[in-house]
Design an enzyme around this catalytic site. Structure first.
Site, PDB file in Angstrom:
ATOM      1  N   HIS A 208      -0.197   0.990  10.167  1.00  0.00           N
ATOM      2  CA  HIS A 208       0.425   2.269  10.435  1.00  0.00           C
ATOM      3  C   HIS A 208       1.384   2.613   8.971  1.00  0.00           C
ATOM      4  CE1 HIS A 208       1.567   6.001  11.836  1.00  0.00           C
ATOM      5  NE2 HIS A 208       0.782   6.055  12.770  1.00  0.00           N
ATOM      6  N   LEU A 209       1.212   3.729   8.514  1.00  0.00           N
ATOM      7  CA  LEU A 209       1.986   4.190   7.309  1.00  0.00           C
ATOM      8  C   LEU A 209       2.990   5.360   7.684  1.00  0.00           C
ATOM      9  CD1 LEU A 209      -1.040   3.833   6.283  1.00  0.00           C
ATOM     10  CD2 LEU A 209       0.000   4.640   3.992  1.00  0.00           C
TER      11      LEU A 209
ATOM     12  N   GLU B 254       0.802  -1.321  -0.092  1.00  0.00           N
ATOM     13  CA  GLU B 254       0.061  -0.143  -0.021  1.00  0.00           C
ATOM     14  C   GLU B 254       0.857   1.160  -0.046  1.00  0.00           C
ATOM     15  OE1 GLU B 254      -3.176   2.761   2.653  1.00  0.00           O
ATOM     16  OE2 GLU B 254      -2.110   0.883   3.631  1.00  0.00           O
TER      17      GLU B 254
ATOM     18  N   HIS C  21       9.575  17.354   1.677  1.00  0.00           N
ATOM     19  CA  HIS C  21       8.795  17.747   2.859  1.00  0.00           C
ATOM     20  C   HIS C  21       8.227  19.271   2.335  1.00  0.00           C
ATOM     21  CE1 HIS C  21       7.205  19.426   6.617  1.00  0.00           C
ATOM     22  NE2 HIS C  21       7.380  18.228   7.282  1.00  0.00           N
TER      23      HIS C  21
ATOM     24  N   GLY D 218      12.503  15.744  12.505  1.00  0.00           N
ATOM     25  CA  GLY D 218      12.603  14.375  13.152  1.00  0.00           C
ATOM     26  C   GLY D 218      13.429  13.575  12.484  1.00  0.00           C
TER      27      GLY D 218
ATOM     28  N   CYS E 193      17.516  23.445  15.621  1.00  0.00           N
ATOM     29  CA  CYS E 193      18.842  24.256  15.368  1.00  0.00           C
ATOM     30  C   CYS E 193      19.855  23.465  15.711  1.00  0.00           C
ATOM     31  CB  CYS E 193      19.064  25.373  16.191  1.00  0.00           C
ATOM     32  SG  CYS E 193      18.817  25.174  17.806  1.00  0.00           S
TER      33      CYS E 193
ATOM     34  N   ASP F 238      10.060  12.485  16.883  1.00  0.00           N
ATOM     35  CA  ASP F 238       9.648  13.904  16.677  1.00  0.00           C
ATOM     36  C   ASP F 238      10.350  15.027  17.532  1.00  0.00           C
ATOM     37  OD1 ASP F 238       8.350  16.532  16.028  1.00  0.00           O
ATOM     38  OD2 ASP F 238       7.305  15.482  14.579  1.00  0.00           O
TER      39      ASP F 238
ATOM     40  N   GLY G 180      12.644  15.374   7.053  1.00  0.00           N
ATOM     41  CA  GLY G 180      12.381  16.647   6.033  1.00  0.00           C
ATOM     42  C   GLY G 180      12.310  17.857   6.828  1.00  0.00           C
TER      43      GLY G 180
ATOM     44  N   CYS H 265      16.178  26.338  23.248  1.00  0.00           N
ATOM     45  CA  CYS H 265      16.464  26.932  22.185  1.00  0.00           C
ATOM     46  C   CYS H 265      15.646  27.242  20.820  1.00  0.00           C
ATOM     47  CB  CYS H 265      17.748  26.143  21.328  1.00  0.00           C
ATOM     48  SG  CYS H 265      17.488  24.628  21.091  1.00  0.00           S
TER      49      CYS H 265
ATOM     50  N   ASP I  64       9.271   6.379  14.901  1.00  0.00           N
ATOM     51  CA  ASP I  64       9.266   8.020  14.445  1.00  0.00           C
ATOM     52  C   ASP I  64       9.647   8.695  15.673  1.00  0.00           C
ATOM     53  OD1 ASP I  64       8.506  10.102  13.627  1.00  0.00           O
ATOM     54  OD2 ASP I  64       6.244   9.875  13.355  1.00  0.00           O
TER      55      ASP I  64
END
Length: 469
Positions: free
Chosen positions: A362-363, A80, A371, A204, A168, A151, A201, A161, A149
């Site tokens: 989950h994709l 998929e 991005h 993360g 950064c 993030d 992108g 920061c 994943d």
């Protein structure tokens, strides 16, 4: 399927009129600069010239793209894909028979985002025929990479920061820590070998574990692996984010603490995030210590003691030494002495989106897509050199098109043989790394498994008794 800029036109619908249009666009802008980071027109050129369709197809076919009698010709077509189109139109359960069909769909639809899902028991496009089936006839996922994943927004409670989507050089080491800790544990504790790390992108990183054992894990087994890494359990309602139990750390946690977490915390995270430089910041850490006497002692010692001549880094390191000494010399109990480790784990240990890892259906965003917010390519990251990965230097869509545009005028004078358009751009380094360090070892392993499975079937058939009528 990408071709050289100056090859003759042919009748392939994915390279005929569409390619002529792309050539005209580049020719019309021969002396132009592409200042924007992202646009649908740029994206169409990217899919037409630079996206590594062949490499992606080889990866997601896992060796089932050849003439070996053990290959499953339906393997890739049962994968998929989902597209996020312009205006946030989301389309799921897409599938492709082969590279030309995939390339045509990408070029025609020009997705702003591509997600990769599971391999199902049937072609996802034909799922409705199985909607009311029973038993094995029910449309269901049968295989999927084990994915992780991480993030940067999940670290906003400690980042000083940046916040939100901003990153950064001061906070990116948190992603470097994630790569080092997870990659080592996946290889040494679980025995996985074929692991792909990809920059999201923007803010993360994603991890794809592609060993056959990992791809065939059930949802329950995926939950167990995810829970193995579930150390940080903090939220806005509790002060203590990490609780380490037992007389000694688990070997995996001990290795992570000694080799990665402690040195990164003291050398980068503590000074870069100014965790102890102000009352607002150090109060968060003091709240993690289960001893009022020590917290009061540190609070009294730090309030009003900073001299103007001291830098933030000096203040942070000095106060950390003071706090660490007070905790480690405590004779009250082991739990208090463990607070040093808990503080470091709370600020450095990977914070995973566990739901992404636990469910097969989950994709996750595809490597090498763009991005739409930053225009940056989701490029692979070398885990052995992740300290030197700088997200601010990742190629952008406009940068790649400028490089491709400039290379057209120089190609005649070049002695280097170039067979792919991406070889003329800074994307070449990432695709070559993907090929040599990840794809080629993976395919060697897959072909050995296919051959072994095929030989096993032959032996099984040879051992069956024949019927005499």
């Amino acid at each position: 399927m990408t071709r050289e800029l100056h090859e003759p036109m042919d009748e392939d619908p994915s390279s005929g009129e569409a390619r002529k249009t792309e050539d005209s666009y580049l020719n019309d802008n021969q002396q132009a600069h592409f200042p924007e980071e992202f646009s649908p027109d740029f994206l169409k050129l990217y899919y037409g010239r630079l996206f590594p369709f062949d490499e992606m197809h080889k990866w997601l076919s896992y060796g089932h793209d050849g003439k070996h009698p053990g290959c499953d010709s339906t393997f890739f077509s049962r994968r998929e894909f989902s597209f996020t189109l312009e205006h946030d139109i989301y389309v799921r359960y897409l599938s492709f028979r082969d590279v030309p069909e995939m390339e045509t769909a990408f070029r025609d639809k020009c997705p702003h985002k591509i997600d990769i899902g599971s391999i199902y028991n049937v072609d996802p496009a034909k799922r409705m025929a199985y909607a009311h089936g029973a038993g094995d006839s029910v449309f269901s996922p049968v295989e999927k990479e084990l994915v992780f994943d991480v993030d940067m927004t999940d670290y906003d409670d400690m980042r000083t920061c940046c916040s939100g989507a901003d990153i950064c050089s001061k906070c990116w080491p948190l992603m470097t820590i994630t790569i080092k800790v997870l990659d080592t544990a996946l290889r040494e504790d679980f025995g996985f070998q074929h692991i792909l790390w990809v920059y999201s992108g923007r803010r993360g990183v994603h991890c794809w574990v592609c060993d056959s054992r990992a791809r065939r894990l059930s949802n329950e087994q995926r939950c167990s692996v995810a829970d193995y890494f579930h150390v940080y359990k903090g939220n806005q309602n509790n002060n203590k984010k990490v609780t380490l139990s037992g007389a000694a750390l688990h070997p995996s946690l001990s290795r992570a603490y000694t080799d990665v977490l402690k040195p990164y915390f003291e050398e980068q995270i503590l000074p870069n995030q100014s965790l102890l430089s102000s009352e607002e910041h150090y109060e968060k850490i003091l709240q993690m210590i289960p001893d009022d006497a020590i917290t009061s002692q540190m609070r009294d010692r730090w309030q009003g003691t900073r001299r103007s001549s001291s830098s933030n880094e000096e203040v942070n390191l000095t106060r950390w030494r003071q706090l660490r000494q007070a905790l480690e010399l405590s004779k009250k109990n082991q739990m208090l002495r463990r607070s040093v480790e808990e503080i470091i784990f709370a600020h450095t240990y990977p914070r995973l989106d566990l739901e992404v890892s636990k469910h097969m259906n989950h994709l996750l965003k595809s490597p090498f897509c763009i991005h739409p917010k930053t225009g940056r390519v989701c490029v692979p990251i070398d885990p052995d050199d992740c300290d030197n990965f700088d997200p601010s230097t990742v190629p952008t869509l406009s940068q790649l098109l400028n490089e491709l545009n400039n290379s057209k005028s120089n190609v005649k004078g070049s002695s280097k043989k170039v067979s792919k358009d991406w070889e003329r751009t800074s994307l070449a380094k990432s695709i070559c790394f993907f090929r040599t360090s990840f794809l080629e070892p993976l395919l060697r392993s897959c072909k050995l498994e296919i051959e072994a499975h095929h030989q096993g079937k032959i032996q099984e058939l040879a051992g069956r008794p024949t019927l005499n009528w």
